[in-house]
Design a protein around this motif. Sequence first.
Motif, PDB file in Angstrom:
ATOM      1  N   ARG A 252      -4.417  -3.524  -0.718  1.00 26.09           N
ATOM      2  CA  ARG A 252      -3.891  -4.543   0.183  1.00 26.09           C
ATOM      3  C   ARG A 252      -2.488  -4.166   0.650  1.00 26.09           C
ATOM      4  NH1 ARG A 252      -7.495  -8.230   2.394  1.00 26.09           N
ATOM      5  NH2 ARG A 252      -8.916  -9.011   0.782  1.00 26.09           N
TER       6      ARG A 252
ATOM      7  N   ARG B 140      -6.455  -4.621   4.485  1.00 26.77           N
ATOM      8  CA  ARG B 140      -6.837  -3.573   3.538  1.00 26.77           C
ATOM      9  C   ARG B 140      -6.518  -2.206   4.129  1.00 26.77           C
ATOM     10  NH1 ARG B 140     -10.265  -4.791  -0.757  1.00 26.77           N
ATOM     11  NH2 ARG B 140     -11.096  -6.926  -0.757  1.00 26.77           N
TER      12      ARG B 140
ATOM     13  N   SER C 283       0.824  -1.211   0.000  1.00 28.34           N
ATOM     14  CA  SER C 283       0.000   0.000   0.000  1.00 28.34           C
ATOM     15  C   SER C 283       0.853   1.253   0.000  1.00 28.34           C
ATOM     16  CB  SER C 283      -0.971  -0.007   1.182  1.00 28.34           C
ATOM     17  OG  SER C 283      -0.285  -0.060   2.416  1.00 28.34           O
TER      18      SER C 283
ATOM     19  N   LYS D   9      -2.348  -9.610  -0.840  1.00 28.58           N
ATOM     20  CA  LYS D   9      -2.886 -10.183   0.400  1.00 28.58           C
ATOM     21  C   LYS D   9      -2.623  -9.232   1.556  1.00 28.58           C
ATOM     22  CE  LYS D   9      -2.264 -14.944  -1.185  1.00 28.58           C
ATOM     23  NZ  LYS D   9      -1.662 -16.277  -0.895  1.00 28.58           N
TER      24      LYS D   9
END
Length: 223
Positions: free
Chosen positions: A205, A214, A44, A211
């Motif tokens: 993610r 979030r 992110s 993965k």
Amino acid sequence: MIPRELIDTAQVPGGVELRLYRRGDDFMIVLDRNELMNTRMRGSEEALATMTIDRLGARARPHLLIGGYGMGFTLRAALARLGRDAQVTVVELVPGILKWARGPMAALTAGCLDDPRVRLVEGDVGKRIEADKLSYDAILLDVDNGPDGLVRDANGKLYGMAGLAAARMALKPGGALAIWSAAPDAVFKRRLGDAGFAVEEVAVRARENGKGPRHVIWFATKR
């Protein structure tokens, strides 16, 4: 299981202490019992850079401001995407974090702080934003935990109406304010709109492989 090793501590202006740990090849920056960041979850933070630059489109000599060096994920991703004519100003409040970047995490830093496109400023990114008018094509904020501050109460000023107004004034026409957050915040999203931005909220993610938890990035374009 490989034990976690304390490498160093660093003081944040305001009194709290950050701790740098290493477990094998992984590093973690921890506040109290909260793991603020680690080298296994960078997706992110990298997206904060790449998705912002993609939204800017073609601009001559783009100038980005990155608030918070952290582990340098956003900076390295930005440098990899930007051309040679770009400029990136990085503002980091905690001197110890920069010490770690050049010390125990030097291999991870990979020389990004010495890139000729980078200008490094030690200090408060809020004050830098207030001082610079119509200076930036994009402002990327990964400060604290997002609008819901965790590390430093004063960081909350960045996300209030006065802080957002200053960011809007610091942006060039059509510039973008991109803000990373650990979680959604409907009240803050509305505040961005009230401050004169067109707002897009994107869930990203934490891990590069899509993965992990979030996180949220708000892309706020200056109207």
